[in-house]
Design a protein around this motif. Structure first.
Motif, mmCIF file in Angstrom:
data_model
loop_
_atom_site.group_PDB
_atom_site.id
_atom_site.type_symbol
_atom_site.label_atom_id
_atom_site.label_comp_id
_atom_site.label_asym_id
_atom_site.label_seq_id
_atom_site.Cartn_x
_atom_site.Cartn_y
_atom_site.Cartn_z
ATOM 1 N N TYR A 23 0.866 -1.192 0.000
ATOM 2 C CA TYR A 23 0.000 0.000 0.000
ATOM 3 C C TYR A 23 0.893 1.230 0.000
ATOM 4 O O TYR A 23 1.800 1.361 0.840
ATOM 5 C CB TYR A 23 -0.913 0.022 1.220
ATOM 6 C CG TYR A 23 -1.673 1.332 1.376
ATOM 7 C CD1 TYR A 23 -2.744 1.642 0.552
ATOM 8 C CD2 TYR A 23 -1.292 2.260 2.345
ATOM 9 C CE1 TYR A 23 -3.420 2.849 0.680
ATOM 10 C CE2 TYR A 23 -1.959 3.472 2.487
ATOM 11 C CZ TYR A 23 -3.023 3.761 1.654
ATOM 12 O OH TYR A 23 -3.698 4.940 1.775
ATOM 13 N N PHE A 74 -7.024 2.618 0.754
ATOM 14 C CA PHE A 74 -6.981 2.122 2.128
ATOM 15 C C PHE A 74 -8.290 1.427 2.492
ATOM 16 O O PHE A 74 -8.296 0.368 3.143
ATOM 17 C CB PHE A 74 -6.700 3.274 3.081
ATOM 18 C CG PHE A 74 -6.561 2.872 4.521
ATOM 19 C CD1 PHE A 74 -5.363 2.388 5.006
ATOM 20 C CD2 PHE A 74 -7.634 2.979 5.391
ATOM 21 C CE1 PHE A 74 -5.229 2.006 6.332
ATOM 22 C CE2 PHE A 74 -7.511 2.594 6.716
ATOM 23 C CZ PHE A 74 -6.308 2.105 7.192
ATOM 24 N N VAL A 102 4.090 -1.225 3.877
ATOM 25 C CA VAL A 102 4.043 0.210 3.571
ATOM 26 C C VAL A 102 5.449 0.775 3.701
ATOM 27 O O VAL A 102 6.309 0.204 4.400
ATOM 28 C CB VAL A 102 3.063 0.967 4.505
ATOM 29 C CG1 VAL A 102 1.642 0.463 4.310
ATOM 30 C CG2 VAL A 102 3.490 0.859 5.958
ATOM 31 N N SER A 119 5.164 3.974 8.509
ATOM 32 C CA SER A 119 3.896 3.798 9.214
ATOM 33 C C SER A 119 2.922 4.946 8.962
ATOM 34 O O SER A 119 1.707 4.748 8.931
ATOM 35 C CB SER A 119 4.139 3.656 10.717
ATOM 36 O OG SER A 119 4.810 4.797 11.228
ATOM 37 N N ALA A 162 0.225 4.728 6.181
ATOM 38 C CA ALA A 162 -1.058 4.074 6.457
ATOM 39 C C ALA A 162 -2.022 5.016 7.152
ATOM 40 O O ALA A 162 -3.227 4.759 7.182
ATOM 41 C CB ALA A 162 -0.835 2.830 7.315
ATOM 42 N N HIS A 176 -4.984 4.358 12.757
ATOM 43 C CA HIS A 176 -4.097 3.294 13.237
ATOM 44 C C HIS A 176 -4.900 2.195 13.923
ATOM 45 O O HIS A 176 -4.611 0.995 13.744
ATOM 46 C CB HIS A 176 -3.063 3.860 14.211
ATOM 47 C CG HIS A 176 -2.274 2.794 14.917
ATOM 48 N ND1 HIS A 176 -1.324 2.025 14.275
ATOM 49 C CD2 HIS A 176 -2.326 2.343 16.214
ATOM 50 C CE1 HIS A 176 -0.811 1.161 15.137
ATOM 51 N NE2 HIS A 176 -1.397 1.324 16.319
ATOM 52 N N LEU A 212 -6.511 0.083 11.339
ATOM 53 C CA LEU A 212 -5.498 -0.775 10.723
ATOM 54 C C LEU A 212 -5.122 -1.930 11.652
ATOM 55 O O LEU A 212 -5.050 -3.096 11.232
ATOM 56 C CB LEU A 212 -4.260 0.060 10.387
ATOM 57 C CG LEU A 212 -3.024 -0.717 9.920
ATOM 58 C CD1 LEU A 212 -3.251 -1.265 8.517
ATOM 59 C CD2 LEU A 212 -1.787 0.177 9.953
ATOM 60 N N PHE A 247 1.974 -6.706 9.701
ATOM 61 C CA PHE A 247 2.155 -5.339 9.202
ATOM 62 C C PHE A 247 3.646 -5.035 9.150
ATOM 63 O O PHE A 247 4.381 -5.245 10.122
ATOM 64 C CB PHE A 247 1.436 -4.356 10.121
ATOM 65 C CG PHE A 247 1.555 -2.913 9.703
ATOM 66 C CD1 PHE A 247 1.097 -2.468 8.474
ATOM 67 C CD2 PHE A 247 2.130 -1.982 10.565
ATOM 68 C CE1 PHE A 247 1.195 -1.135 8.105
ATOM 69 C CE2 PHE A 247 2.235 -0.642 10.205
ATOM 70 C CZ PHE A 247 1.766 -0.221 8.966
#
Length: 485
Positions: free
Chosen positions: A6, A62, A77, A80, A83, A90, A93, A104
């Motif tokens: 992503y 997303f 990603v 951080s 994202a 967060h 996620l 992750f």
């Protein structure tokens, strides 16, 4: 393990996606180092912000991740904060990865949200990302405010100016474009003389001018050369342009004038304030569409229902002004003649009251309406309030003292502005005040209608049963703002 990449970038002015491509390249290297197979396609959100200050309401890429990720995948990603820069993002996620059993990976660091230590570590980084977003915004706001206080140009290049670039200092400045600036000056004079925004737009369009006259640019020998393109002018776009304080060389911050700008004004501040006063005139509202061809169309009203009177052509008979419902109807020619005659009687009375000054009144005669003094009073009060605000920021006066001053000064500022607008004499009436009424004959129908609308209220009453001759008593004409009988 399969990896889903992503990538996101907040601003991509050129739309080339270069930044997301660079993120993708580094993410692929991380996947290769860890032996993960990248599942295509890469999920992207290009030119979409993710902070609490972002205008973006959603991130399609997303938001699609729950439908793309599979149990046992790795979400990769570049960092951080790609994202998200908000704690709520967060948490979304984290819960999504935990529920799907997804690992992750951000910046090469791997997090398993089923583990307490990884949850805490990623949470701290999310807090840092949110704080950094806030700090960045604070820095930007301070920089913008500082530029505003210095009077530096900011924002999109306004119509009437060209941008120049100094290759030595790197500074960009605004300079008056002689062609467009003259159009603006002429438009302001036209508006203040009673002309319409519609006629200004028509003239500009006939000369090939467009709204975004200077958007496409190229630099030649340090001078930005414009290219013609954009949309045709409309009354509303002319209105928005002519109301801009920028044209008077005034710098604004958050919608408020903070002082003079570091560029040459096209019009004076007095002209700017007079234009805004004319724009605020409620009699100008609703004047859209085709230009009316008859004096009282939608100006005179029906006494029964209050609807605007329309002009009706009658084959073989005299044309009439009629209520759209049919309550009243009058031959148009005698109504026009009577309205003009009676209106000029009222204008003569007004002229005697306003324009006849003794020698001792020269100072007052220099500004018939007094509106300039009122605008100056409003500006002086605003400057006092701004100075007190600066003292409160510096800590030399308390917040309570500032609040008391604000409670007193703000109503005075608004009252002075309202009085200045109310005391601004309609430009066409002002011209008649300085000359005889014969000037009326040289005016267009649009100018005549503008004056009638501005100075008198006209109400047409039903005729007495059986009356064949025009009765002036059935056409009521009163000075604007005067109570009807």
């Amino acid at each position: 393990m399969d990896a889903v990449i992503y990538v996101r970038v907040s601003h991509d002015k050129k739309g080339q996606g270069r930044s997301v491509e660079e993120q993708e390249s580094e993410c692929r290297e991380v996947c290769a180092d860890n032996g993960w197979t990248v599942r295509e396609p890469v999920v992207k959100d290009n030119s979409i912000g993710a902070s609490r200050y972002s205008r973006a309401k959603s991130r399609p890429g997303f938001d699609s991740l729950p439908n793309i990720l599979r149990r046992g995948d790795v979400l990769v990603v570049w960092a951080s904060d790609r994202a998200g820069r908000k704690m709520e993002d967060h948490l979304v996620l984290r819960d999504m990865c935990e529920q799907l059993g997804v690992i992750f990976c951000a910046g090469g660091q791997v997090y398993d949200f089923s583990k307490t230590a990884d949850r805490a570590r990623a949470g701290h980084e999310a807090v840092d990302a949110e704080q950094e977003s806030s700090r960045t915004r604070d820095r930007v706001v301070r920089a913008v405010k500082a530029r505003a206080n210095k009077g530096d140009a900011h924002g999109a290049l306004p119509f009437g100016y060209v941008r120049t670039f100094d290759p030595v200092t790197g500074e960009r400045n605004w300079h008056v474009d002689p062609v467009a600036a003259q159009l603006i000056r002429d438009a302001v004079e036209t508006l203040l003389a009673g002309g319409s925004l519609y006629s200004i737009a028509e003239l500009w369009n006939s000369r090939g001018m467009t709204t975004n006259y200077y958007v496409k640019e190229k630099t030649v020998n340090g001078v930005v050369v414009p290219a013609k393109h954009g949309q045709p002018w409309q009354g509303r776009t002319v209105r928005n342009l002519l109301k801009r304080p920028t044209l008077a060389g005034l710098r604004t911050y958050r919608g408020e004038i903070v002082g003079p700008g570091n560029w040459e004004p096209i019009i004076t501040r007095d002209q700017h304030e007079r234009v805004c006063a004319v724009m605020a005139d409620p009699t100008r509202k609703g004047r859209h569409g085709r230009q009316a061809k008859h004096l009282l169309t939608n100006i005179a009203t029906c006494s029964v229902c209050g609807a605007g009177i329309r002009y009706m052509r009658n084959t073989g008979a005299k044309d009439q002004y009629r209520c759209p419902v049919g309550h009243v109807g009058r031959s148009a020619e005698p109504v026009d003649a009577w309205v003009i005659e009676h209106m000029f009687r009222l204008i003569d009375i007004w002229r005697d009251q306003v324009f006849f000054f003794s020698d001792d009144d020269e100072a007052d005669a220099a500004d018939i309406s007094g509106s300039s003094l009122l605008w100056e009073q409003a500006r002086a009060l605003k400057q006092r309030l701004d100075a007190l605000t600066d003292q409160a920021i510096a800590g030399t006066i308390s917040a309570e003292q500032l609040a008391r001053a604000t409670a007193v000064l703000e109503p005075q500022i608004e009252a002075a502005k309202a009085k200045a607008q109310a005391d601004t004499i309609h430009p066409l009436l002002f011209r008649l005040g300085e000359s005889n009424n014969d000037l009326w004959k040289s005016w267009t129908i649009e100018e005549r209608r503008s004056l009638v609308r501005a100075v008198v209220d006209i109400t047409i009453h039903p005729a007495i049963n059986g009356a064949r001759k025009f009765d002036p008593a059935t056409v009521e004409i009163v000075w604007k703002g005067q109570k009807k009988a």
